[in-house]
Design a protein around this motif. Structure first.
Motif, PDB file in Angstrom:
ATOM      1  N   ILE A  56       0.886  -1.162   0.000  1.00 49.34           N
ATOM      2  CA  ILE A  56       0.000   0.000   0.000  1.00 49.34           C
ATOM      3  C   ILE A  56       0.924   1.212   0.000  1.00 49.34           C
ATOM      4  O   ILE A  56       1.695   1.394   0.944  1.00 49.34           O
ATOM      5  CB  ILE A  56      -0.896  -0.001   1.253  1.00 49.34           C
ATOM      6  N   PHE A  57       0.871   1.997  -1.073  1.00 48.23           N
ATOM      7  CA  PHE A  57       1.899   3.051  -1.190  1.00 48.23           C
ATOM      8  C   PHE A  57       1.277   4.427  -1.460  1.00 48.23           C
ATOM      9  O   PHE A  57       0.105   4.523  -1.847  1.00 48.23           O
ATOM     10  CB  PHE A  57       2.879   2.696  -2.322  1.00 48.23           C
ATOM     11  N   GLY A  58       2.089   5.452  -1.232  1.00 47.78           N
ATOM     12  CA  GLY A  58       1.717   6.811  -1.628  1.00 47.78           C
ATOM     13  C   GLY A  58       0.920   7.580  -0.590  1.00 47.78           C
ATOM     14  O   GLY A  58       0.728   8.784  -0.718  1.00 47.78           O
ATOM     15  N   GLY A  59       0.456   6.903   0.439  1.00 48.26           N
ATOM     16  CA  GLY A  59      -0.398   7.577   1.415  1.00 48.26           C
ATOM     17  C   GLY A  59       0.369   8.149   2.583  1.00 48.26           C
ATOM     18  O   GLY A  59       1.578   7.990   2.709  1.00 48.26           O
ATOM     19  N   THR A  60      -0.371   8.852   3.444  1.00 51.31           N
ATOM     20  CA  THR A  60       0.200   9.299   4.710  1.00 51.31           C
ATOM     21  C   THR A  60      -0.096   8.206   5.738  1.00 51.31           C
ATOM     22  O   THR A  60      -1.256   7.895   5.996  1.00 51.31           O
ATOM     23  CB  THR A  60      -0.431  10.630   5.160  1.00 51.31           C
ATOM     24  N   ILE A  61       0.959   7.622   6.272  1.00 50.88           N
ATOM     25  CA  ILE A  61       0.787   6.500   7.196  1.00 50.88           C
ATOM     26  C   ILE A  61       0.814   7.026   8.626  1.00 50.88           C
ATOM     27  O   ILE A  61       1.827   7.577   9.073  1.00 50.88           O
ATOM     28  CB  ILE A  61       1.929   5.462   7.045  1.00 50.88           C
ATOM     29  N   ALA A  67      -2.495   4.521  -2.544  1.00 48.44           N
ATOM     30  CA  ALA A  67      -3.171   5.308  -1.505  1.00 48.44           C
ATOM     31  C   ALA A  67      -2.752   6.776  -1.572  1.00 48.44           C
ATOM     32  O   ALA A  67      -2.797   7.493  -0.572  1.00 48.44           O
ATOM     33  CB  ALA A  67      -2.863   4.713  -0.131  1.00 48.44           C
ATOM     34  N   SER A  68      -2.351   7.215  -2.773  1.00 50.12           N
ATOM     35  CA  SER A  68      -1.903   8.611  -2.922  1.00 50.12           C
ATOM     36  C   SER A  68      -3.006   9.571  -2.474  1.00 50.12           C
ATOM     37  O   SER A  68      -4.165   9.405  -2.866  1.00 50.12           O
ATOM     38  CB  SER A  68      -1.557   8.910  -4.379  1.00 50.12           C
ATOM     39  N   GLY A  69      -2.637  10.527  -1.682  1.00 48.45           N
ATOM     40  CA  GLY A  69      -3.602  11.517  -1.190  1.00 48.45           C
ATOM     41  C   GLY A  69      -4.511  10.956  -0.120  1.00 48.45           C
ATOM     42  O   GLY A  69      -5.479  11.595   0.290  1.00 48.45           O
ATOM     43  N   LYS A  70      -4.239   9.740   0.338  1.00 44.82           N
ATOM     44  CA  LYS A  70      -5.112   9.110   1.331  1.00 44.82           C
ATOM     45  C   LYS A  70      -4.384   8.899   2.659  1.00 44.82           C
ATOM     46  O   LYS A  70      -3.166   9.027   2.747  1.00 44.82           O
ATOM     47  CB  LYS A  70      -5.649   7.783   0.795  1.00 44.82           C
ATOM     48  N   ILE A  71      -5.166   8.556   3.673  1.00 43.50           N
ATOM     49  CA  ILE A  71      -4.627   8.301   5.009  1.00 43.50           C
ATOM     50  C   ILE A  71      -4.683   6.805   5.259  1.00 43.50           C
ATOM     51  O   ILE A  71      -5.724   6.176   5.030  1.00 43.50           O
ATOM     52  CB  ILE A  71      -5.495   9.012   6.083  1.00 43.50           C
ATOM     53  N   VAL A  72      -3.597   6.244   5.736  1.00 40.64           N
ATOM     54  CA  VAL A  72      -3.566   4.825   6.106  1.00 40.64           C
ATOM     55  C   VAL A  72      -3.344   4.760   7.611  1.00 40.64           C
ATOM     56  O   VAL A  72      -2.349   5.283   8.116  1.00 40.64           O
ATOM     57  CB  VAL A  72      -2.423   4.077   5.373  1.00 40.64           C
ATOM     58  N   MET A  73      -4.291   4.159   8.301  1.00 42.87           N
ATOM     59  CA  MET A  73      -4.190   4.120   9.771  1.00 42.87           C
ATOM     60  C   MET A  73      -4.516   2.724  10.292  1.00 42.87           C
ATOM     61  O   MET A  73      -5.118   1.922   9.577  1.00 42.87           O
ATOM     62  CB  MET A  73      -5.166   5.146  10.380  1.00 42.87           C
ATOM     63  N   PRO A  74      -4.126   2.446  11.550  1.00 42.57           N
ATOM     64  CA  PRO A  74      -4.529   1.155  12.103  1.00 42.57           C
ATOM     65  C   PRO A  74      -6.054   1.118  12.221  1.00 42.57           C
ATOM     66  O   PRO A  74      -6.674   2.142  12.516  1.00 42.57           O
ATOM     67  CB  PRO A  74      -3.908   1.145  13.514  1.00 42.57           C
ATOM     68  N   ASP A 106      -4.068  -4.885  10.057  1.00 41.01           N
ATOM     69  CA  ASP A 106      -5.442  -4.398  10.258  1.00 41.01           C
ATOM     70  C   ASP A 106      -5.412  -2.908   9.943  1.00 41.01           C
ATOM     71  O   ASP A 106      -4.945  -2.106  10.756  1.00 41.01           O
ATOM     72  CB  ASP A 106      -5.887  -4.602  11.712  1.00 41.01           C
ATOM     73  N   LEU A 107      -5.895  -2.535   8.761  1.00 37.77           N
ATOM     74  CA  LEU A 107      -5.693  -1.170   8.286  1.00 37.77           C
ATOM     75  C   LEU A 107      -6.981  -0.560   7.756  1.00 37.77           C
ATOM     76  O   LEU A 107      -7.829  -1.260   7.206  1.00 37.77           O
ATOM     77  CB  LEU A 107      -4.676  -1.160   7.132  1.00 37.77           C
ATOM     78  N   ALA A 108      -7.100   0.753   7.940  1.00 38.84           N
ATOM     79  CA  ALA A 108      -8.194   1.492   7.310  1.00 38.84           C
ATOM     80  C   ALA A 108      -7.578   2.571   6.427  1.00 38.84           C
ATOM     81  O   ALA A 108      -6.627   3.247   6.832  1.00 38.84           O
ATOM     82  CB  ALA A 108      -9.087   2.119   8.374  1.00 38.84           C
ATOM     83  N   ILE A 109      -8.098   2.691   5.209  1.00 37.08           N
ATOM     84  CA  ILE A 109      -7.614   3.723   4.283  1.00 37.08           C
ATOM     85  C   ILE A 109      -8.745   4.719   4.047  1.00 37.08           C
ATOM     86  O   ILE A 109      -9.855   4.333   3.682  1.00 37.08           O
ATOM     87  CB  ILE A 109      -7.149   3.099   2.945  1.00 37.08           C
ATOM     88  N   LEU A 110      -8.457   5.997   4.320  1.00 37.55           N
ATOM     89  CA  LEU A 110      -9.494   7.037   4.224  1.00 37.55           C
ATOM     90  C   LEU A 110      -9.159   8.027   3.133  1.00 37.55           C
ATOM     91  O   LEU A 110      -7.988   8.393   2.943  1.00 37.55           O
ATOM     92  CB  LEU A 110      -9.610   7.797   5.546  1.00 37.55           C
ATOM     93  N   ASN A 111     -10.189   8.486   2.446  1.00 37.67           N
ATOM     94  CA  ASN A 111     -10.026   9.507   1.425  1.00 37.67           C
ATOM     95  C   ASN A 111     -10.292  10.883   2.039  1.00 37.67           C
ATOM     96  O   ASN A 111     -11.390  11.148   2.525  1.00 37.67           O
ATOM     97  CB  ASN A 111     -11.017   9.241   0.285  1.00 37.67           C
ATOM     98  N   HIS A 138     -15.441  18.544   3.473  1.00 33.40           N
ATOM     99  CA  HIS A 138     -15.426  18.675   4.936  1.00 33.40           C
ATOM    100  C   HIS A 138     -14.074  18.295   5.549  1.00 33.40           C
ATOM    101  O   HIS A 138     -13.903  18.409   6.762  1.00 33.40           O
ATOM    102  CB  HIS A 138     -16.566  17.854   5.568  1.00 33.40           C
ATOM    103  N   LEU A 139     -13.124  17.863   4.691  1.00 39.34           N
ATOM    104  CA  LEU A 139     -11.779  17.540   5.202  1.00 39.34           C
ATOM    105  C   LEU A 139     -10.737  18.420   4.509  1.00 39.34           C
ATOM    106  O   LEU A 139      -9.587  18.033   4.324  1.00 39.34           O
ATOM    107  CB  LEU A 139     -11.476  16.060   4.961  1.00 39.34           C
ATOM    108  N   TRP A 140     -11.162  19.599   4.128  1.00 43.07           N
ATOM    109  CA  TRP A 140     -10.324  20.478   3.310  1.00 43.07           C
ATOM    110  C   TRP A 140     -10.315  21.875   3.899  1.00 43.07           C
ATOM    111  O   TRP A 140     -11.380  22.302   4.347  1.00 43.07           O
ATOM    112  CB  TRP A 140     -10.893  20.517   1.885  1.00 43.07           C
ATOM    113  N   PRO A 141      -9.237  22.625   3.975  1.00 40.14           N
ATOM    114  CA  PRO A 141      -7.873  22.195   3.667  1.00 40.14           C
ATOM    115  C   PRO A 141      -7.308  21.346   4.797  1.00 40.14           C
ATOM    116  O   PRO A 141      -7.996  21.114   5.785  1.00 40.14           O
ATOM    117  CB  PRO A 141      -7.118  23.513   3.544  1.00 40.14           C
ATOM    118  N   LEU A 142      -6.076  20.940   4.627  1.00 38.22           N
ATOM    119  CA  LEU A 142      -5.476  20.016   5.591  1.00 38.22           C
ATOM    120  C   LEU A 142      -4.271  20.649   6.288  1.00 38.22           C
ATOM    121  O   LEU A 142      -3.317  21.056   5.641  1.00 38.22           O
ATOM    122  CB  LEU A 142      -5.038  18.744   4.846  1.00 38.22           C
TER     123      LEU A 142
END
Ligand SMILES: [Zn+2]
Length: 448
Positions: A5-10, A52-59, A376-381, A386-390
């Motif tokens: 899973i690549f490109g995201g913010t982990i 997962a570019s531009g996405k959040i990867v979290m437990p 065990d991972l969740a990937i969020l867009n 409502h999640l802008w700006p960051l």
């Protein structure tokens, strides 16, 4: 499956902190590498990839207090005083529930939970041999600790159910299902039986558990103000220094106990929670809805007590949404203490991930994104108005995210939901089953 899973913010929630343009490598069910995308892509060229570019990867989130089957009662009765709610509504309804109903209710909660980024649930309900919550979780692919709730009035039934549950399910479904012994509460389980359940837990652990994979305890504790009085009424025991102190005097408290609520606490109670390393499951939404009171969470955290989060049942919440629970946790304690620096976002996120894993004695495998742990991972867009700006990912996760922002969920290395499509069961079918179960339950209820 081997996966990058690549490109995201982990958000690792572990020693590696936040990794931007990061990647996670999964082999089988396990995370084997975490690092920067460039480097990881070079190291594992042949692995299947998730961009997962531009996405959040979290437990995945850990829900430490649920009664999963009770989704069938969602919205059935609200806004009653607790006693009336239980005696006139919830209990009569539950008396007509079969094993199949329990299984269907748990299926619905499992699906709802995965769709909201929850990957582990600690659930307390009635274990039945034919159909049960464990079957439902395994079918969906959700990780869970499945309990059997014990009462003084049905000891023989409980002993048999606990044995069966542990023998059939502990460590099963590729290690995603564990079991627990669940004394309902100190006013429904007499002191002697409390001690016996401790001994049973020891025995079951010797037979089916291990130190890395323990059978734990899950109970309700100090939920309402009159609990000490109820214990006296039920068992003739005088509780002078608080209900946790009373439980401690029975010699049943230790680090494997998940105690839900812990609202009405004396100083001695809090000290007992700390010295015995009891894990607290805080359920702010249920506590507010049932008007139970507010747990002194900031004080407990200050003392070093592990406090994790839970939704409680789908009829006292009325959803399984852990993002809502996180937001309520952050806001509630600021509000009642008139102190905006209490329960900052990062601390609340820990409570719903790594501390939830600790509460279930499962932090050797889950709760953070680190090599060696289960995937065990969740990937969020986050590309949403409502999640802008960051400015801060963690701020958004606690204060702005909706559970529907979760796109993909991986449990034990399996993709359970991809782009909001559940892969393991048909959601429409689960909803139909739940609807039919509800109709039949109402028929049985009204013909009695
Ligand atoms: Zn509960």
């Amino acid at each position: 499956m081997n996966l990058v899973i690549f490109g995201g913010t982990i958000l690792t929630m572990g020693s590696m902190g936040i990794i931007r343009d990061g990647a996670v490598v999964v082999e089988g069910g396990t995370i084997i590498d975490v690092g920067k995308s460039d480097e990881i892509k070079r190291k594992y060229p042949r692995y299947e990839r998730i961009d997962a570019s531009g996405k959040i990867v979290m437990p995945g989130l850990v829900n430490t207090h649920q009664h999963a089957a009770m989704s069938l009662l969602r919205g059935y009765a609200d806004d009653y005083p607790l006693r009336e709610w239980l005696e006139n509504w919830v209990w009569p309804f539950e008396r007509h529930m079969t094993g199949y109903d329990i299984y269907v209710g748990a299926l619905l909660t499992a699906v709802e939970s995965v769709m909201g980024g929850t990957t582990t649930i600690n659930t307390m309900y009635h274990y039945m041999e034919d159909y049960n919550e464990a079957m439902a979780f395994a079918e969906v692919g959700l990780r869970g600790v499945i309990g059997h709730v014990c009462f003084s009035w049905r000891k023989d039934h409980d002993r048999k159910a606990l044995n069966d549950l542990a023998g059939r399910w502990h460590g099963k479904a590729d290690g995603t299902i564990r079991v627990s012994v669940d004394p309902h509460a100190p006013y429904t389980v007499d002191p002697e039986y409390m001690g016996e359940l401790r001994a049973i837990t020891l025995e079951l652990n010797e037979r089916y558990g291990s130190s890395g994979e323990p059978i734990i305890w899950h109970t309700h504790l100090a939920e309402t103000e009159d609990e000490a009085r109820k214990i006296k009424e039920s068992f003739g025991v005088t509780v002078e220094n608080g209900v946790v102190d009373y439980m401690d005097s029975l010699g049943v408290l230790s680090g494997d106990v998940v105690a839900a609520h812990c609202i009405h606490l004396t100083g001695r109670d809090m000290e007992a929670l700390r010295t015995r390393s009891v894990k607290v499951a805080h359920n702010p939404i249920s506590n507010l809805k049932l008007a139970s009171g507010v747990s002194p969470v900031p004080e407990l955290l200050n003392m070093g007590v592990t406090v994790a989060l839970g939704t409680d049942s789908p009829c006292s919440n009325n959803s399984a949404d852990m993002f809502e629970v996180m937001k309520f946790t952050a806001l509630l304690h600021k509000g009642v203490n008139k102190n905006p620096i209490l329960l900052p976002a990062e601390q609340v996120l820990r409570m719903a991930t790594i501390d939830g894993a600790k509460a279930l004695s499962w932090d050797n495998e889950i709760g953070s994104i680190e090599p060696g742990k289960k995937a065990d991972l969740a990937i969020l867009n986050f590309k949403r108005p409502h999640l802008w700006p960051l400015y801060s990912e963690i701020s958004h996760l606690i204060y702005a995210v909706k559970s529907s922002d979760v796109e993909t969920v991986i449990i034990n290395g399996r993709i359970i939901m991809e782009d909001r499509e559940i892969k393991t069961v048909r959601v429409e079918e689960v909803m139909e089953k739940a609807d039919k179960a509800k109709e039949k339950l109402l028929e049985r209820l009204h013909s009695h």
